[in-house]
Every structure is written in C-alpha cells, then in structure tokens.
Design a protein around this motif. Sequence first.
Motif, PDB file in Angstrom:
ATOM      1  N   GLY A   1      -3.118  11.499  31.133  1.00  0.00           N
ATOM      2  CA  GLY A   1      -4.065  11.997  32.127  1.00  0.00           C
ATOM      3  C   GLY A   1      -3.855  13.474  32.406  1.00  0.00           C
ATOM      4  N   THR A   2      -4.842  14.107  33.033  1.00  0.00           N
ATOM      5  CA  THR A   2      -4.686  15.508  33.410  1.00  0.00           C
ATOM      6  C   THR A   2      -3.695  15.600  34.566  1.00  0.00           C
ATOM      7  OG1 THR A   2      -6.589  15.341  34.914  1.00  0.00           O
ATOM      8  CG2 THR A   2      -7.004  16.144  32.674  1.00  0.00           C
ATOM      9  N   PHE A   3      -2.923  16.688  34.589  1.00  0.00           N
ATOM     10  CA  PHE A   3      -1.840  16.816  35.561  1.00  0.00           C
ATOM     11  C   PHE A   3      -2.341  16.727  36.998  1.00  0.00           C
ATOM     12  CE2 PHE A   3       1.008  19.609  38.110  1.00  0.00           C
ATOM     13  CZ  PHE A   3       2.144  18.807  38.052  1.00  0.00           C
ATOM     14  N   ASN A   4      -3.532  17.257  37.266  1.00  0.00           N
ATOM     15  CA  ASN A   4      -4.036  17.235  38.641  1.00  0.00           C
ATOM     16  C   ASN A   4      -4.503  15.841  39.071  1.00  0.00           C
ATOM     17  OD1 ASN A   4      -6.241  17.827  36.731  1.00  0.00           O
ATOM     18  ND2 ASN A   4      -7.548  17.731  38.545  1.00  0.00           N
ATOM     19  N   ASN A   5      -4.595  14.902  38.128  1.00  0.00           N
ATOM     20  CA  ASN A   5      -5.054  13.556  38.470  1.00  0.00           C
ATOM     21  C   ASN A   5      -3.979  12.477  38.328  1.00  0.00           C
ATOM     22  OD1 ASN A   5      -7.806  14.075  39.144  1.00  0.00           O
ATOM     23  ND2 ASN A   5      -8.234  14.405  36.971  1.00  0.00           N
ATOM     24  N   THR A   6      -2.858  12.802  37.726  1.00  0.00           N
ATOM     25  CA  THR A   6      -1.810  11.795  37.539  1.00  0.00           C
ATOM     26  C   THR A   6      -0.982  11.650  38.813  1.00  0.00           C
ATOM     27  OG1 THR A   6      -0.578  13.563  36.429  1.00  0.00           O
ATOM     28  CG2 THR A   6      -1.591  11.879  35.038  1.00  0.00           C
TER      29      THR A   6
ATOM     30  N   TYR B   1      13.133  12.170  36.086  1.00  0.00           N
ATOM     31  CA  TYR B   1      14.480  11.631  36.307  1.00  0.00           C
ATOM     32  C   TYR B   1      14.986  10.926  35.056  1.00  0.00           C
ATOM     33  CZ  TYR B   1      15.689  12.539  41.182  1.00  0.00           C
ATOM     34  OH  TYR B   1      16.068  13.153  42.349  1.00  0.00           O
ATOM     35  N   LEU B   2      14.146  10.082  34.475  1.00  0.00           N
ATOM     36  CA  LEU B   2      14.551   9.284  33.321  1.00  0.00           C
ATOM     37  C   LEU B   2      14.829  10.148  32.103  1.00  0.00           C
ATOM     38  CD1 LEU B   2      14.958   6.632  31.830  1.00  0.00           C
ATOM     39  CD2 LEU B   2      12.481   6.424  31.622  1.00  0.00           C
ATOM     40  N   HIS B   3      13.863  10.993  31.730  1.00  0.00           N
ATOM     41  CA  HIS B   3      13.986  11.769  30.503  1.00  0.00           C
ATOM     42  C   HIS B   3      14.987  12.910  30.618  1.00  0.00           C
ATOM     43  CE1 HIS B   3       9.723  10.584  28.872  1.00  0.00           C
ATOM     44  NE2 HIS B   3      10.486   9.551  29.160  1.00  0.00           N
ATOM     45  N   ILE B   4      15.075  13.506  31.790  1.00  0.00           N
ATOM     46  CA  ILE B   4      15.872  14.729  31.930  1.00  0.00           C
ATOM     47  C   ILE B   4      17.144  14.520  32.746  1.00  0.00           C
ATOM     48  CG2 ILE B   4      15.873  17.097  32.808  1.00  0.00           C
ATOM     49  CD1 ILE B   4      12.907  17.277  32.127  1.00  0.00           C
TER      50      ILE B   4
ATOM     51  N   LEU C   1      -2.926  16.560  28.519  1.00  0.00           N
ATOM     52  CA  LEU C   1      -3.202  15.156  28.842  1.00  0.00           C
ATOM     53  C   LEU C   1      -1.945  14.287  28.829  1.00  0.00           C
ATOM     54  CD1 LEU C   1      -6.614  14.581  27.002  1.00  0.00           C
ATOM     55  CD2 LEU C   1      -6.165  15.478  29.299  1.00  0.00           C
ATOM     56  N   MET C   2      -0.823  14.860  28.404  1.00  0.00           N
ATOM     57  CA  MET C   2       0.487  14.205  28.570  1.00  0.00           C
ATOM     58  C   MET C   2       1.512  15.309  28.839  1.00  0.00           C
ATOM     59  SD  MET C   2       0.607  11.092  25.746  1.00  0.00           S
ATOM     60  CE  MET C   2       2.129  10.417  26.417  1.00  0.00           C
ATOM     61  N   SER C   3       1.181  16.195  29.758  1.00  0.00           N
ATOM     62  CA  SER C   3       1.932  17.442  29.935  1.00  0.00           C
ATOM     63  C   SER C   3       3.401  17.218  30.280  1.00  0.00           C
ATOM     64  CB  SER C   3       1.269  18.305  31.011  1.00  0.00           C
ATOM     65  OG  SER C   3       1.190  17.601  32.244  1.00  0.00           O
ATOM     66  N   ILE C   4       3.694  16.306  31.204  1.00  0.00           N
ATOM     67  CA  ILE C   4       5.081  16.081  31.620  1.00  0.00           C
ATOM     68  C   ILE C   4       5.886  15.429  30.506  1.00  0.00           C
ATOM     69  CG2 ILE C   4       6.583  14.922  33.286  1.00  0.00           C
ATOM     70  CD1 ILE C   4       5.064  17.199  34.492  1.00  0.00           C
ATOM     71  N   TYR C   5       5.266  14.494  29.803  1.00  0.00           N
ATOM     72  CA  TYR C   5       5.956  13.831  28.693  1.00  0.00           C
ATOM     73  C   TYR C   5       6.348  14.847  27.629  1.00  0.00           C
ATOM     74  CZ  TYR C   5       6.882  10.848  24.691  1.00  0.00           C
ATOM     75  OH  TYR C   5       7.473  10.265  23.606  1.00  0.00           O
ATOM     76  N   TYR C   6       5.392  15.648  27.175  1.00  0.00           N
ATOM     77  CA  TYR C   6       5.675  16.648  26.133  1.00  0.00           C
ATOM     78  C   TYR C   6       6.741  17.625  26.610  1.00  0.00           C
ATOM     79  CZ  TYR C   6       1.929  15.483  22.798  1.00  0.00           C
ATOM     80  OH  TYR C   6       1.145  14.872  21.848  1.00  0.00           O
TER      81      TYR C   6
ATOM     82  N   SER D   1       9.083  17.234  28.897  1.00  0.00           N
ATOM     83  CA  SER D   1      10.402  16.619  29.028  1.00  0.00           C
ATOM     84  C   SER D   1      11.039  16.374  27.660  1.00  0.00           C
ATOM     85  CB  SER D   1      10.312  15.307  29.818  1.00  0.00           C
ATOM     86  OG  SER D   1       9.523  14.343  29.146  1.00  0.00           O
ATOM     87  N   LYS D   2      10.226  16.059  26.672  1.00  0.00           N
ATOM     88  CA  LYS D   2      10.760  15.871  25.321  1.00  0.00           C
ATOM     89  C   LYS D   2      11.180  17.209  24.709  1.00  0.00           C
ATOM     90  CE  LYS D   2      10.528  11.412  25.010  1.00  0.00           C
ATOM     91  NZ  LYS D   2      11.750  10.597  24.864  1.00  0.00           N
ATOM     92  N   SER D   3      10.499  18.285  25.081  1.00  0.00           N
ATOM     93  CA  SER D   3      10.919  19.618  24.650  1.00  0.00           C
ATOM     94  C   SER D   3      12.280  19.956  25.239  1.00  0.00           C
ATOM     95  CB  SER D   3       9.898  20.674  25.093  1.00  0.00           C
ATOM     96  OG  SER D   3       8.680  20.511  24.412  1.00  0.00           O
ATOM     97  N   TYR D   4      12.481  19.582  26.487  1.00  0.00           N
ATOM     98  CA  TYR D   4      13.786  19.785  27.112  1.00  0.00           C
ATOM     99  C   TYR D   4      14.876  19.063  26.325  1.00  0.00           C
ATOM    100  CZ  TYR D   4      17.736  19.082  30.227  1.00  0.00           C
ATOM    101  OH  TYR D   4      19.009  19.031  30.737  1.00  0.00           O
ATOM    102  N   LEU D   5      14.627  17.811  25.963  1.00  0.00           N
ATOM    103  CA  LEU D   5      15.630  17.038  25.241  1.00  0.00           C
ATOM    104  C   LEU D   5      15.979  17.676  23.902  1.00  0.00           C
ATOM    105  CD1 LEU D   5      14.585  13.317  25.841  1.00  0.00           C
ATOM    106  CD2 LEU D   5      16.665  14.459  26.630  1.00  0.00           C
TER     107      LEU D   5
END
Length: 260
Positions: free
Chosen positions: A92-97, A107-110, A146-151, A153-157
């Motif tokens: 979803g778009t960040f402003n709507n999630t 918390y989980l990914h990072i 459309l999956m901004s936080i997921y992408y 957080s995976k970049s952080y990892l």
Amino acid sequence: MTKTALITGAASGLGYELSLLLANDAYNVILVDIDSEKLHLVKSEIEKSFSCKVTVLVKDLSVPDVASQIVEEINGAPIDVLVNNAGFGLFGTFNNTEWKRELEMLYLHIITTTHLTKLLLEGMVERKSGKILNISSLAAFQPGPLMSIYYASKSYLLSFSEAIANELKGSGVTVTVLCPGPTKTAFQDVVSENAADNKISFNMACPSEVARYGYNAMHKGKTVAIPGIINKFLATIHRFVSRGMAAKIVRNIQEKNRKE
C-alpha cells in the motif's frame, strides 16, 4: 561437539527449510516463531526425522526487547549459527498503510534482528567461531513504492550485514545475507488483506532451493548470496538506470501484480 543453531521465523517458509538443513547436519536447533501450533508441528517433524535436540520458543519478534527475552530463555547456551529469517510484508501507499503494522515490521526486521545479533555475536567472537545468516531480499537493492517500509528495512539488513561481515574478517565469525527474489512461501499470503489479488508469479522460486543456496553460501563464508541468474541481474539494475527510474519500474511491477 554438537553445535546449536537458532532460527527465527522457523515455523514455515525459508525458516522451516533452513531448520531442516541444520537438523540434517546434526545441529541442535532452537526454533523461534509466533505461531505456536506450526512451531510444535515442525518440532515433531524434526524429532521424527533427525537425531538432534529441538527447542521451541513461541515469541512475537515484533515487540520491544524480545531479543533479550530469547537470550535469557536459552540460558547462556552457545549459539554456533544464528538465522535471522522472520519477516513479513505490507502492501500500500505509505500515507494509507497502518502505522501500528509498520512499526511491528520495523521492530521485526531491524530492531530485533540487530539486537539478537548483537547479543549472540559476543559469544561467537569469544569462541572465534560462528555463522550468521540474515535473510534480506532482492528488494534491498532499490526503492520500493507501494511496499516502502519493507524495501527500506531489507536495504538496512543488506547494508548492516555487509558492514559487520567486513568488521569480523579474521575473527572466525562470518556473516552472510541472503537476498532471494519472489519465493513461494506464506509471505505472499500476508502482504495485504487482499493477498489473493497480490501474489507475484513471475520468477517465483522454490523455498527449499533458495534455502539450500543460502545455507551453502553461509558455510562457504560468502557475504552476499543472490540465488538465480535473473535475480543477480535485477540486483544490478541500479547501475544502468537512475534510482528514479528504478522506483518507477518497481512500482509498475507492484501495480501489475496487484491487478493480476
């Protein structure tokens, strides 16, 4: 001496497959997941098939300080292999999630992954032996509308894993980050409330093959492991197009799969 591995997100998907590989190689395994029912089923399956000790910890890895709880409950047991696998997606778009769900993802990914690594790495360094396998994603290599936080957080990892892998050279401890593309796991079912309308079918990989690839890379001490020729190419696409164009391409793919 028998070695011990701790695997998060062990009840299904890549975590499950990696748990089987470790058990097959005679590691005692500590399985961590929020899904108690599935976790105990995996425990029973491993105990029937392999001669190793299986411990289960039912934990919500998306809450604060859960890494400390895990380390306390294993009561100082030396961990030879740490697999940080647990994760989920949100479409979803960040402003709507929903912020609550995004905070859980962060918390989980990072936070949990970093903290658990921090707590268990000290013993590995002292023993001059240990392996860490962090599960990132092909998403780590470009921005993901459309999956901004997921992408992100995976970049952080990916960045975190590469950095500490460099720091640990010569210590006897290795860090590997596995970056698979779309893989046929339960992840596809929890990306959104309308998951049936948002399943990626292109370039879909088999979880057992992806797990084996990452497992072998970990034992070889490889830092970045990208399974599949197509994925290796896609991971380098940012070299040929601007980041703005890469974001546009990702968004088009996301929207297309959303409609299929």
